[in-house]
Design a protein around this motif. Sequence first.
Motif, PDB file in Angstrom:
ATOM      1  N   GLY A   1       0.824  -1.213   0.000  1.00 52.69           N
ATOM      2  CA  GLY A   1       0.000   0.000   0.000  1.00 52.69           C
ATOM      3  C   GLY A   1       0.856   1.261   0.000  1.00 52.69           C
ATOM      4  O   GLY A   1       2.048   1.222   0.306  1.00 52.69           O
ATOM      5  N   PRO A   2       0.258   2.410  -0.363  1.00 53.34           N
ATOM      6  CA  PRO A   2       0.990   3.682  -0.295  1.00 53.34           C
ATOM      7  C   PRO A   2       1.533   3.900   1.121  1.00 53.34           C
ATOM      8  O   PRO A   2       0.881   3.545   2.106  1.00 53.34           O
ATOM      9  CB  PRO A   2      -0.074   4.742  -0.632  1.00 53.34           C
ATOM     10  N   LEU A   3       2.746   4.460   1.191  1.00 50.98           N
ATOM     11  CA  LEU A   3       3.437   4.607   2.478  1.00 50.98           C
ATOM     12  C   LEU A   3       3.350   6.050   2.979  1.00 50.98           C
ATOM     13  O   LEU A   3       3.707   6.993   2.265  1.00 50.98           O
ATOM     14  CB  LEU A   3       4.906   4.192   2.324  1.00 50.98           C
ATOM     15  N   LEU A   4       2.873   6.216   4.224  1.00 51.81           N
ATOM     16  CA  LEU A   4       2.785   7.526   4.862  1.00 51.81           C
ATOM     17  C   LEU A   4       3.804   7.607   5.992  1.00 51.81           C
ATOM     18  O   LEU A   4       4.188   6.592   6.579  1.00 51.81           O
ATOM     19  CB  LEU A   4       1.384   7.752   5.450  1.00 51.81           C
ATOM     20  N   TYR A   5       4.209   8.834   6.294  1.00 53.10           N
ATOM     21  CA  TYR A   5       5.052   9.087   7.464  1.00 53.10           C
ATOM     22  C   TYR A   5       4.333  10.117   8.320  1.00 53.10           C
ATOM     23  O   TYR A   5       3.863  11.138   7.802  1.00 53.10           O
ATOM     24  CB  TYR A   5       6.423   9.606   7.019  1.00 53.10           C
ATOM     25  N   VAL A   6       4.198   9.824   9.610  1.00 47.44           N
ATOM     26  CA  VAL A   6       3.478  10.706  10.532  1.00 47.44           C
ATOM     27  C   VAL A   6       4.428  11.116  11.645  1.00 47.44           C
ATOM     28  O   VAL A   6       4.993  10.252  12.333  1.00 47.44           O
ATOM     29  CB  VAL A   6       2.243  10.003  11.145  1.00 47.44           C
TER      30      VAL A   6
ATOM     31  N   HIS B   1       2.357  16.004   9.309  1.00 44.90           N
ATOM     32  CA  HIS B   1       3.267  16.567  10.316  1.00 44.90           C
ATOM     33  C   HIS B   1       2.683  17.830  10.940  1.00 44.90           C
ATOM     34  O   HIS B   1       1.591  18.273  10.600  1.00 44.90           O
ATOM     35  CB  HIS B   1       4.665  16.778   9.738  1.00 44.90           C
ATOM     36  N   HIS B   2       3.456  18.419  11.865  1.00 47.27           N
ATOM     37  CA  HIS B   2       2.976  19.529  12.700  1.00 47.27           C
ATOM     38  C   HIS B   2       3.338  20.899  12.131  1.00 47.27           C
ATOM     39  O   HIS B   2       2.996  21.913  12.735  1.00 47.27           O
ATOM     40  CB  HIS B   2       3.555  19.389  14.112  1.00 47.27           C
TER      41      HIS B   2
END
Length: 424
Positions: free
Chosen positions: A261-266, A331-332
């Motif tokens: 699946g598509p990869l997210l970074y949080v 992100h913040h």
Amino acid sequence: MAQKTIAFFPEAAFGPALNSVGIAQAVEARGHKAVFLSDPGFVDVYKGYGFEAHPVNLSEPMPPEQMAKFWEDFINGHIPNFRKSPYDQVDNYVKDCWTAIVDSAKWAQKDLPSVLSTIKPDVICVDNVILFPAIKQYGKPWVRVISCSENEIEDEDIPPHLSGCGENDHAGHQRYRDHFNAVIKPIHDDFNAFLAANNEASYPIGQFFEASPYLNLLLYPEAAKFKRQHPLDPARFQYLEGCVRQEKPYTVPTFAKNNDGPLLYVSFGSLGAGDVDLLKRIIAALGKTRYRALVNVGGYKDQYTDVPGNVIVESWFPQPSVIPQVDAVIHHGGNNSFTECLYFGKPAIIMPYVWDGHDNATRVGEIGCGFGMPRYDWSDAELIAKIETCLTDPAMKAKLAKTSAQMQSQNGPEKAAGLLEKLL
């Protein structure tokens, strides 16, 4: 050129600290010596990258572990205020921050003269929002690094720093400025008294620092620049197009599910990780999707027991090595995350909580490279819809590709090192 000593004095936060590391790496590659003046709690960060670091007390001296915990506790104590608008944060979070920042300048003045006489730098780079008189008075060129949003350098036509206002919301600009100046006045008066005691001229209301007469380095990229009423003189102000440090490589692990699946970074940064409830809510929402996610949970990893198979949580990630491998980032709005996403051409959803995160959340939408989202007032469906747009929108993809190419062609740390060498 004979070896020179370049001192870096970033504020005690990972964003400015790691930007300065990027420039210091490039300076040393040219044969010069980079040294750090550091809040005691950050000395080991610079040593970890192989640099000499000299402690400068920015508050009442305390053990390093207590110092690191001070800002963590400060942020966590303000979590209820993260639900408020930037305007309504002026009375609490922003006021408390400026009180602490002015205190830090007073404390630094006790240590800086002796530390500078020990190091004997040929040039000093300061990444902070406040003047340290000892640096200005040292007798060598000093450089101001603006690692937050470029609106730290004020202009009547652009949003005030920390306001989160849109570029064209001029009524909002004025309303925020008036409120900020009214709330901050006692703190500003106190700072001006400190300046007078150290033979420095007072600043007009709202101002705590000045541009360097020698050189000012802005990390903001060309793509996000504001249209100013008074354009900045390129002889003194240079845009670095980000400042991405060299970091150890990162291999994406195998996930228990959705492995293609598509990869997210949080990531909400080291301090924002204290908002555990919010991160758990995001993880629960992503757990029901086709995506995979790497989630930075800071020092709270033991609080995440029931993590879905398509999510991996860690206390820390080498972010510049992770972002190139993902499809989108949540992100913040810290300036490192903001500029790194643009540098690597990755769309971002920014859920800001404080400081220039508000400005960057607004700006990322205005330049078509992602979305600002409220931190708490969203539904799972809204979050997923924004992620889908980030993954599929052709106009956003094109804008990001162009921005990334422009930034990578500049090589911010190398450009900064060249400009510092010219100054020497």
